[in-house]
Design a protein around this motif. Structure first.
Motif, PDB file in Angstrom:
ATOM      1  N   LEU A 141       0.820  -1.208   0.000  1.00 50.49           N
ATOM      2  CA  LEU A 141       0.000   0.000   0.000  1.00 50.49           C
ATOM      3  C   LEU A 141       0.858   1.264   0.000  1.00 50.49           C
ATOM      4  CD1 LEU A 141      -3.017   0.429   0.044  1.00 50.49           C
ATOM      5  CD2 LEU A 141      -2.999   0.132   2.511  1.00 50.49           C
ATOM      6  N   ARG A 142       2.017   1.178   0.620  1.00 53.30           N
ATOM      7  CA  ARG A 142       2.886   2.354   0.643  1.00 53.30           C
ATOM      8  C   ARG A 142       3.977   2.276  -0.429  1.00 53.30           C
ATOM      9  NH1 ARG A 142       5.127   0.813   6.634  1.00 53.30           N
ATOM     10  NH2 ARG A 142       2.897   0.521   6.925  1.00 53.30           N
ATOM     11  N   GLY A 143       3.756   1.373  -1.412  1.00 56.63           N
ATOM     12  CA  GLY A 143       4.655   1.327  -2.558  1.00 56.63           C
ATOM     13  C   GLY A 143       5.989   0.648  -2.309  1.00 56.63           C
ATOM     14  N   ASP A 144       6.102  -0.087  -1.187  1.00 51.87           N
ATOM     15  CA  ASP A 144       7.371  -0.721  -0.853  1.00 51.87           C
ATOM     16  C   ASP A 144       7.407  -2.153  -1.406  1.00 51.87           C
ATOM     17  OD1 ASP A 144       9.717  -1.638   0.269  1.00 51.87           O
ATOM     18  OD2 ASP A 144       9.347  -0.714   2.229  1.00 51.87           O
ATOM     19  N   VAL A 145       7.775  -2.267  -2.681  1.00 49.61           N
ATOM     20  CA  VAL A 145       7.769  -3.565  -3.367  1.00 49.61           C
ATOM     21  C   VAL A 145       8.749  -4.534  -2.695  1.00 49.61           C
ATOM     22  CG1 VAL A 145       8.254  -4.733  -5.557  1.00 49.61           C
ATOM     23  CG2 VAL A 145       7.090  -2.532  -5.562  1.00 49.61           C
TER      24      VAL A 145
ATOM     25  N   GLY B   9       2.029   7.609   6.878  1.00 56.23           N
ATOM     26  CA  GLY B   9       0.871   7.325   6.012  1.00 56.23           C
ATOM     27  C   GLY B   9       1.364   6.981   4.628  1.00 56.23           C
ATOM     28  N   CYS B  10       0.525   6.250   3.899  1.00 59.76           N
ATOM     29  CA  CYS B  10       0.956   5.674   2.608  1.00 59.76           C
ATOM     30  C   CYS B  10       1.288   6.732   1.557  1.00 59.76           C
ATOM     31  CB  CYS B  10      -0.144   4.781   2.051  1.00 59.76           C
ATOM     32  SG  CYS B  10      -0.838   3.673   3.269  1.00 59.76           S
ATOM     33  N   THR B  11       0.475   7.795   1.498  1.00 61.88           N
ATOM     34  CA  THR B  11       0.634   8.778   0.432  1.00 61.88           C
ATOM     35  C   THR B  11       1.973   9.519   0.535  1.00 61.88           C
ATOM     36  OG1 THR B  11      -1.744   9.033   0.557  1.00 61.88           O
ATOM     37  CG2 THR B  11      -0.593  10.616  -0.789  1.00 61.88           C
ATOM     38  N   LEU B  12       2.418   9.722   1.779  1.00 60.48           N
ATOM     39  CA  LEU B  12       3.694  10.406   1.965  1.00 60.48           C
ATOM     40  C   LEU B  12       4.855   9.581   1.426  1.00 60.48           C
ATOM     41  CD1 LEU B  12       4.121  13.164   3.644  1.00 60.48           C
ATOM     42  CD2 LEU B  12       1.858  12.188   3.654  1.00 60.48           C
ATOM     43  N   LYS B  13       4.634   8.272   1.296  1.00 61.18           N
ATOM     44  CA  LYS B  13       5.683   7.393   0.776  1.00 61.18           C
ATOM     45  C   LYS B  13       5.590   7.250  -0.741  1.00 61.18           C
ATOM     46  CE  LYS B  13       7.581   6.371   4.659  1.00 61.18           C
ATOM     47  NZ  LYS B  13       8.940   6.873   4.922  1.00 61.18           N
ATOM     48  N   THR B  14       4.515   7.790  -1.332  1.00 63.01           N
ATOM     49  CA  THR B  14       4.347   7.629  -2.780  1.00 63.01           C
ATOM     50  C   THR B  14       4.124   9.002  -3.446  1.00 63.01           C
ATOM     51  OG1 THR B  14       2.019   7.048  -2.361  1.00 63.01           O
ATOM     52  CG2 THR B  14       3.550   5.235  -2.686  1.00 63.01           C
ATOM     53  N   LYS B  15       2.886   9.367  -3.649  1.00 63.95           N
ATOM     54  CA  LYS B  15       2.574  10.582  -4.394  1.00 63.95           C
ATOM     55  C   LYS B  15       3.067  11.861  -3.718  1.00 63.95           C
ATOM     56  CE  LYS B  15      -0.882   9.248  -7.597  1.00 63.95           C
ATOM     57  NZ  LYS B  15       0.074   8.342  -8.245  1.00 63.95           N
ATOM     58  N   ALA B  16       3.065  11.862  -2.383  1.00 62.56           N
ATOM     59  CA  ALA B  16       3.412  13.096  -1.672  1.00 62.56           C
ATOM     60  C   ALA B  16       4.819  13.039  -1.072  1.00 62.56           C
ATOM     61  CB  ALA B  16       2.372  13.377  -0.591  1.00 62.56           C
ATOM     62  N   SER B  17       5.736  12.355  -1.743  1.00 68.18           N
ATOM     63  CA  SER B  17       7.087  12.217  -1.174  1.00 68.18           C
ATOM     64  C   SER B  17       7.788  13.587  -1.066  1.00 68.18           C
ATOM     65  CB  SER B  17       7.923  11.241  -1.994  1.00 68.18           C
ATOM     66  OG  SER B  17       7.919  11.619  -3.348  1.00 68.18           O
ATOM     67  N   ASP B  18       7.360  14.568  -1.879  1.00 68.43           N
ATOM     68  CA  ASP B  18       7.910  15.924  -1.753  1.00 68.43           C
ATOM     69  C   ASP B  18       7.640  16.508  -0.367  1.00 68.43           C
ATOM     70  OD1 ASP B  18       8.999  16.226  -4.251  1.00 68.43           O
ATOM     71  OD2 ASP B  18       7.221  17.173  -5.121  1.00 68.43           O
ATOM     72  N   TYR B  19       6.465  16.187   0.133  1.00 73.44           N
ATOM     73  CA  TYR B  19       6.065  16.713   1.440  1.00 73.44           C
ATOM     74  C   TYR B  19       6.927  16.084   2.529  1.00 73.44           C
ATOM     75  CZ  TYR B  19       2.652  18.153   5.084  1.00 73.44           C
ATOM     76  OH  TYR B  19       2.030  18.698   6.168  1.00 73.44           O
ATOM     77  N   GLU B  20       7.075  14.764   2.468  1.00 77.53           N
ATOM     78  CA  GLU B  20       7.898  14.094   3.482  1.00 77.53           C
ATOM     79  C   GLU B  20       9.335  14.613   3.441  1.00 77.53           C
ATOM     80  OE1 GLU B  20       9.221   9.757   3.261  1.00 77.53           O
ATOM     81  OE2 GLU B  20       8.160   9.775   5.177  1.00 77.53           O
ATOM     82  N   GLU B  21       9.874  14.672   2.212  1.00 72.20           N
ATOM     83  CA  GLU B  21      11.272  15.084   2.054  1.00 72.20           C
ATOM     84  C   GLU B  21      11.495  16.489   2.629  1.00 72.20           C
ATOM     85  OE1 GLU B  21      12.659  14.349  -2.006  1.00 72.20           O
ATOM     86  OE2 GLU B  21      14.002  16.071  -1.781  1.00 72.20           O
TER      87      GLU B  21
END
Lengths: 232, 283
Positions: A141-145, B9-21
């Motif tokens: 879910l968090r994209g960690d393949v 949260g999941c989005t911070l690890k994918t689409k919103a990685s700019d925010y996390e960074e």
């Protein structure tokens, strides 16, 4: 059977019908003892192939339990049924056509139902391999393949997790895709393996192999017994 | 613990990685690093409103148990959705001990949740450290007109609001401390259309047109926010307005003011052009 010794018998219920079977058998052999013949839902008989998922409940217990029929001993008063097949959808994909680096979450794209996970952990509780199933779905879910692939490495694809999931997630198909993507695109390629494949292709072992092919069975056995497995 | 326990949260690890960074970089620069939780689970993204729907509260509570088991009493979120869900689930369990009992019974393989973890949004932490933020600024963002946008999840319902629900000022305060020109944005607490983007994108399009064209008319150079879903909607659905206003996470602007390189990779409207025009980035 056939021995003089008194064999202790227990009662089990297969699809509701009562049978007397010897104590100590696995569910699979108990079913065969009772007269059932497996044409599906039976494979390696060693807990590796995942073909024999079984659902049962114990005497005086309300919980439905799941396991592999070849790995679980029958108990007195057990109610059970076999699942020869799990009809879960496996999405179609062409591994060679994918570009996982161009997608934030390629697993979610193929298996969007993972976003329905409520973290109930029912999948983990149903896994006969005792894998952290919920955790690998969460990793997906968090994209960690990579984490999804690593946590699911010992999955034998029995499908019990997906039979139990209230969110209809297809955990085992998802995890298989994760392992394939990881292996194809992300995992470090082994330098030693590449070198060895080159050697094989150049014919470095052809002569040695030919010798083995020409050996008779006895000397082949002898050679096998005396092989040095400590080297390399 | 040095710094703050951080729930991504999941989005911070994918689409919103700019925010996390950018948030990581900013908090590091303030000597208050965000430390990711050892274990965490997807919050579920929407708070279930049915009173008897305990099933959908499991995910956030499971995460709060993880924080509790790490020996922490505070957990910080960046995503507005996660903040809202975690905070409301926490509140629900405190106010409904029977439901907490049911939950703990169900989670029989885990330790009981004791209800002692507090959920914070990053902006609350930054508000406390506003003076530190001001001191750390290397290049003031003067000349850049920023429209703060709160959306719904930081302010509604009022029980979990991080600020005054009708007249919030937390972002304005932070933007002032990094020297930006702050737009008095009358649209800042209106909804962007949220999850309608999935099956009714026309609603989102209408909402975003209304919001972005107003901010554009008022002279916004960039929009600042913190919700990844608002970011996606405002960034992707403003085409019909004729404006091309970059939609940035507030932490990306703070990072710029701190002279840090962080974020700014994944925006549809390229922020580089505007930021160079206003002298925030070098031409």
């Amino acid at each position: 059977m056939g021995e003089k010794e008194e064999q202790e018998m227990i009662e089990i219920y297969v699809m509701g019908k009562k049978y007397e079977v010897p104590k100590g058998l696995t569910i699979m052999t108990a079913l065969e003892y009772a007269g059932y013949k497996f044409t599906r839902g039976c494979g390696c008989r060693g807990g590796f192939c995942g073909a024999c998922p079984t659902v049962y409940r114990k005497k005086d217990d309300y919980k439905l339990r799941m396991d592999l029929a070849c790995q679980t001993a029958v108990e007195d008063g057990m109610y059970l049924v076999q699942l020869p097949f799990v009809p879960a959808v496996r999405e179609e994909y062409d591994l060679e056509e994918m570009d996982p680096s161009a997608n934030d979450n390629i697993l979610l794209e193929y298996y969007p139902a993972i976003a329905r996970c409520v973290s109930c952990n029912t999948c983990t509780k149903s896994c006969p391999q005792e894998l952290e199933v919920m955790d690998f779905v969460q990793a997906a879910l968090r994209g960690d393949v990579q984490r999804c692939a690593e946590l699911s490495f010992d999955c034998i694809q029995c499908g019990l997790c997906s039979m139990r999931c209230p969110a209809d997630i297809k955990h085992y198909h998802l995890a298989q895709l994760a392992r394939r993507i990881y292996g194809r695109y992300q995992q470090h390629k082994s330098d030693a393996l590449t070198k060895r494949v080159e050697e094989v292709e150049k014919g470095a072992y052809d002569e040695e192999l030919q010798k083995l092919v020409e050996m008779d069975e006895e000397s082949l056995k002898e050679r096998y017994e005396k092989r040095d497995i400590t080297e390399g | 613990m040095d710094g703050y326990l951080y729930y991504p949260g999941c989005t911070l690890k994918t689409k919103a990685s700019d925010y996390e960074e950018s948030a990581m970089a900013v908090m590091e620069a303030l000597d208050a690093p965000l430390v990711e939780m050892d274990d965490w689970y997807c919050c579920g993204a929407v708070q279930s409103l049915a009173a008897d729907d305990i099933m959908h509260q499991i995910a956030p509570i499971r995460t709060l148990i993880c924080a509790q088991e790490q020996g922490e009493r505070e957990v910080v979120t960046l995503c507005d959705m996660c903040y809202n869900v975690l905070k409301r689930a926490n509140l629900w369990m405190r106010e409904h001990p029977d439901d907490l009992d049911t939950m703990n019974e169900f989670l029989d393989e885990d330790p009981d949740y004791e209800g002692n973890v507090e959920v914070y949004h990053l902006f609350e932490i930054l508000r406390e450290r506003k003076d530190d933020v001001k001191k750390r600024v290397k290049h003031k963002l003067d000349g850049l007109t920023v429209a703060p946008y709160y959306g719904c999840m930081l302010l509604r319902p009022s029980e979990v609001a991080i600020d005054d629900t009708e007249n919030p000022s937390i972002m304005e305060g932070l933007l002032e401390s990094i020297g930006a020109d702050v737009l008095d944005n009358p649209k800042r607490t209106e909804c962007c259309g949220s999850y309608h983007v999935v099956n009714r994108p026309d609603i989102v399009e209408r909402r975003v047109e209304e919001l972005v064209s107003r901010m554009g008319e008022m002279g916004a150079d960039v929009i600042a926010l913190s919700c990844p879903l608002c970011q996606y909607n405002l960034d992707s659905y403003q085409r019909s307005t004729g404006y091309d206003i970059p939609v940035l996470y507030l932490t990306e602007l703070i990072a710029l003011a701190f002279g840090l390189e962080a974020g700014l990779h994944k925006h549809r409207v390229d922020p580089g052009i505007m930021l160079k025009e206003r002298g925030v980035l070098e031409r």
